[in-house]
Design an enzyme around this catalytic site. Sequence first.
Site, mmCIF file in Angstrom:
data_model
loop_
_atom_site.group_PDB
_atom_site.id
_atom_site.type_symbol
_atom_site.label_atom_id
_atom_site.label_comp_id
_atom_site.label_asym_id
_atom_site.label_seq_id
_atom_site.Cartn_x
_atom_site.Cartn_y
_atom_site.Cartn_z
ATOM 1 N N GLY A 172 -85.625 54.812 15.477
ATOM 2 C CA GLY A 172 -85.948 54.290 16.805
ATOM 3 C C GLY A 172 -85.001 53.198 17.253
ATOM 4 O O GLY A 172 -84.503 53.206 18.383
ATOM 5 N N ASP A 173 -84.738 52.236 16.371
ATOM 6 C CA ASP A 173 -83.805 51.165 16.695
ATOM 7 C C ASP A 173 -82.427 51.725 17.025
ATOM 8 O O ASP A 173 -81.778 51.305 17.993
ATOM 9 C CB ASP A 173 -83.674 50.208 15.510
ATOM 10 C CG ASP A 173 -84.906 49.339 15.324
ATOM 11 O OD1 ASP A 173 -85.396 48.783 16.317
ATOM 12 O OD2 ASP A 173 -85.375 49.216 14.185
ATOM 13 N N SER A 174 -81.966 52.664 16.202
ATOM 14 C CA SER A 174 -80.620 53.203 16.384
ATOM 15 C C SER A 174 -80.500 53.991 17.681
ATOM 16 O O SER A 174 -79.494 53.888 18.389
ATOM 17 C CB SER A 174 -80.239 54.080 15.185
ATOM 18 O OG SER A 174 -80.240 53.329 13.989
#
Length: 404
Positions: free
Chosen positions: A175-177
């Site tokens: 998700g962060d990436s």
Amino acid sequence: MPDHTPAASGPLADLRVIEMGQLLAGPFCGQLLGDFGAEVIKLESPGRGDPMREWGREKPYGRSLWWPVVARNKKSVTCNLRTAEGQALARDLIAQADIVVENFRPGTLERWGLDFDTLRADNPGLILTRVTGYGQNGPYAPRAGYGSIGEAMGGIRYTTGDPDHPPARTGISLGDSLAAVFATIGTLAAVHHRTRTGRGQLVDSAIYEAVLAMMESLLPEWGVAGYQRERTGPVLPNVSPSNVYPTAGGEMILIAANQDTVFTRLATAMGKPELAATERFATHSTRGENMAELDDIIIEWTRTLGADELLEQLHRAGVPAGRIYTARDMFADPHFAAREAIVRLAHPELGEIPMQNVVPKLSETPGSVRHTGPELGEHNSEIYARLLGIGPDKLAALAENGIV
């Protein structure tokens, strides 16, 4: 717009980025911009810096092996943003920047007097890229948001894993990436717009929306057909054959032959060309309906061959197939080597560090990995002197007072 000398080669070498925030969602955006030549100045809290300096499973010599990757090509400057003096230093640096990347909770910059209106009053061309869990507005915006929550809310957790187990996750911070990648796309689009108009803008990348953007036809399947996608393990519903298949030696090989023409080639390679003309397997739809039966037929064939022989036959037939790689496999693979997918850099304490190279490859202005993650405050003297004219004595006083 700021007038400064490019710090590195690459298509973004004329851009200066101030990176604020920590962990992964914002810093990965900064990494991507730095990979293509932007001067990325990372502001970190004095004393400890970004927690990513300590993250990761393996820590030889007490050093994170994640930090050299996510902080590569960046310059580290310490600045206590929770003090008025630190906020003033940040404003002065931002006045000479093209882009600010931050991933604090919404409202944090505003409390520090670093809101977009204040910043662009000094720098009308500024692009402010903000990466958060839920975005800058809406009822959930004030909530703390981590990548794992965005993955759950965006739909990928529910659809990942085996149907008889709870929702699973991938072994990376997906998700962060994804939010960082979309933030980078938005930032570059804003740079293009500024080139035409001279005006900067705000880029708002939410983790849950970045995940949602990857969910293919999930929404119309429910909204139009009333179909809810469920967990399906290693296969995609109605996409066949596309699965992992066992070999004589016990290795698992992934074969993806779901397109009609490719399935015809697979059937021929199996010595069963009649399968492609069989009504149950003749089309994408019918193969999907009879996935289990078709997989059993393919498994009966793959189990008679070793992995190397199976792959040789499949590649010769033009059928997409391959091993499921671990890091060990990547280091040994000649294709990785030929394309320089892995780059090796010197580190003052860890020796040579391998890491993934820049993606994608550009023919005229390629990106590059120029150095590993910096020491905390390594570039204080350079940046504060070059951009703000702060000499050694004043810098020492700021450090003594906990400002830098």
